[in-house]
Write an enzyme that holds these catalytic residues in place. Structure first.
Site, PDB file in Angstrom:
ATOM      1  N   HIS A   1       0.862  -1.189   0.000  1.00 36.45           N
ATOM      2  CA  HIS A   1       0.000   0.000   0.000  1.00 36.45           C
ATOM      3  C   HIS A   1       0.890   1.228   0.000  1.00 36.45           C
ATOM      4  O   HIS A   1       1.739   1.393   0.870  1.00 36.45           O
ATOM      5  CB  HIS A   1      -0.924   0.018   1.222  1.00 36.45           C
ATOM      6  N   CYS A   2       0.705   2.089  -0.990  1.00 34.38           N
ATOM      7  CA  CYS A   2       1.559   3.273  -1.142  1.00 34.38           C
ATOM      8  C   CYS A   2       0.759   4.531  -0.795  1.00 34.38           C
ATOM      9  O   CYS A   2      -0.199   4.866  -1.499  1.00 34.38           O
ATOM     10  CB  CYS A   2       2.083   3.362  -2.578  1.00 34.38           C
ATOM     11  N   PRO A   3       1.122   5.244   0.269  1.00 37.77           N
ATOM     12  CA  PRO A   3       0.376   6.463   0.614  1.00 37.77           C
ATOM     13  C   PRO A   3       0.538   7.575  -0.415  1.00 37.77           C
ATOM     14  O   PRO A   3      -0.326   8.438  -0.529  1.00 37.77           O
ATOM     15  CB  PRO A   3       0.981   6.866   1.971  1.00 37.77           C
TER      16      PRO A   3
END
Length: 352
Positions: free
Chosen positions: A208-210
Site C-alpha cells: 500500500h503506497c500512501p
C-alpha cells in the site's frame, strides 16, 4: 488413516473437527470447515488470518450473515471505496489524500521553476522550446500515471462473499480448498492479501503506497511502474536544467538569470535541485525493485515474507507481459489498460 470432518458451528465460527476411526479422538481448531454446494460437491474452507495486518475496523463475517444475497456481477454492485456516484475507485484515507496532493504540488513547483525561471530566461529559442516540450510531456505522463494508479481498482476482492449461505450457492470442485479472510469475510484468491487501509483483500497485492493513496495490485501495477519511470525522468531533466542554469548565472550576470531577485532565484534553484535529486534516487530504486519483482513473478509482500510459491511461475518475459500486455508502444502509455485477463467479470455472491 484419520478421517477429517469439517463443519460450521452454530455461532458462525469456522471450526475444524478431526476424528480417528479407532479411538474416536476429536480436536477442534478454529480456522476451517467443510460444506456442500448446491451441486453436491464437498469443499474445504480455511480461514486465512494474516496476523501481520492490523485491522482497526474489526469487522467479522457475522456482519454479512443476515444481508440479502443476489447473483450479480461483482463490478456492478460492490460500492466500497468508491466515489463519483460509485463509479470511480477512491480510498477514503486522509493521510493518503494529503500525500497524493503533496506529490502533485511538488510537480507543479518544479514546473514553475523550470518554466518560469530556467527556460523563460534563456535567449536560445530552440533550446527553450525543445526542453519545454520534453519536460511538459514527462510531467503529463507522470501525473496521468499517478491518477490512474490512484483511481484504479487494484484488484479488490468483493467483501462479504464468504458466508456459509453464499458459499453453498457457488460452484466448487469436489475437495477444493477455499481460503477465507476473516477481516473482510471474502473468499481469498491465491496470492491475495488483506490491506487494513483499503479494508479489502487485494489480488497480487504488492504494497500500500500512501503517495498514490492506493494499494498496488494486479490491476494498477503497470500505472505505478510508469509513475516511477516518468517521475525519475522528470527529476533527472529538472536537475540537469537547474544545475546548468545555476552555473550559467554564476559565470554571468545574476540580473539576467530570471525575473526574480538573485537571492530568490538561488533559493528556487537550490530547492529544485534538492527535490530532483531526492526523487531521482527514490523513484529509481522503486522502479528497479518493481521491475525485479515483476520479472521474478513475485510481489513485494511475497518477497518480504519469503512465501513459498504455490503458483506456477512464469518466465521473465511472460511475467512482464502479464503486467504490461503484449509488447508495444502501449507499454509506456498510462492511457492503455493492462491485460484484461486480470479483470474477470465472473459472477459471485455478495451482499447488496
Amino acid at each position: 488413516m484419520n478421517d477429517v470432518d469439517f463443519y460450521y458451528s452454530d455461532t458462525a465460527t469456522p471450526t475444524k473437527r478431526i476424528s480417528t476411526g479407532h479411538s474416536g479422538y476429536e480436536e477442534s481448531v478454529p480456522g476451517a470447515y467443510t460444506s456442500t454446494s448446491l451441486s453436491g460437491a464437498s469443499y474445504q474452507v480455511i480461514e486465512d488470518d494474516e496476523s501481520d495486518e492490523y485491522d482497526p475496523y474489526n469487522e467479522t463475517c457475522n456482519d454479512y450473515q443476515q444481508e440479502p444475497i443476489i447473483l450479480a456481477r461483482r463490478d456492478h454492485r460492490d460500492v466500497h471505496n468508491k466515489c463519483c456516484n460509485n463509479y470511480v475507485w477512491c480510498v477514503k484515507d486522509i493521510c493518503g489524500v494529503i500525500c497524493a496532493l503533496f506529490t502533485w504540488s511538488l510537480v507543479f513547483y518544479a514546473e514553475f521553476v523550470v518554466m518560469r525561471i530556467v527556460l523563460m530566461s534563456s535567449s536560445n529559442t530552440m533550446y527553450r522550446n525543445f526542453n519545454a516540450v520534453i519536460w511538459q510531456a514527462c510531467a503529463l505522463l507522470a501525473l496521468a500515471s499517478h491518477a490512474r494508479t490512484m483511481f484504479t481498482d487494484p484488484g479488490a476482492v468483493p467483501r462479504g462473499n464468504a458466508t456459509k449461505e453464499m458459499i453453498q450457492r457457488m460452484g466448487f470442485r469436489q475437495g477444493q480448498v477455499i481460503y477465507k479472510c476473516p477481516k473482510c469475510c471474502s473468499i481469498k484468491p491465491d496470492r491475495a492479501h488483506h490491506c487494513s487501509v483499503c479494508q479489502r483483500c487485494i489480488r497480487k497485492m504488492d504494497h500500500h503506497c500512501p503517495w498514490v493513496n492506493n494499494c498496488v495490485g494486479e490491476n494498477n501495477q503497470k500505472y505505478f511502474v510508469l509513475f516511477n519511470l516518468y517521475i525519475a525522468l522528470l527529476s533527472i531533466h529538472s536537475m540537469i536544467l537547474g544545475v546548468q542554469h545555476f552555473v550559467n548565472c554564476i559565470q554571468g550576470e545574476w540580473k539576467e538569470c530570471g525575473v526574480y531577485t538573485p537571492p530568490a532565484t538561488v533559493v528556487f534553484l537550490i530547492f529544485l535541485i534538492f527535490e530532483a535529486l531526492l526523487f531521482t534516487i527514490f523513484t529509481a530504486v522503486m522502479l528497479g525493485t518493481q521491475l525485479q519483482a515483476i520479472s521474478n513473478d513475485e510481489t513485494g509482500i511475497e518477497q518480504l515474507k519469503k512465501e513459498e510459491a504455490r503458483w506456477r511461475k512464469k518466465s521473465k518475459w511472460k511475467s512482464l507481459q502479464a503486467v504490461f500486455g503484449r509488447f508495444s508502444i502501449g507499454w509506456l502509455s498510462p492511457f492503455t489498460r493492462p491485460p484484461m485477463s486480470t479483470r474477470s467479470t465472473s459472477t459471485v455472491y455478495f451482499p447488496v
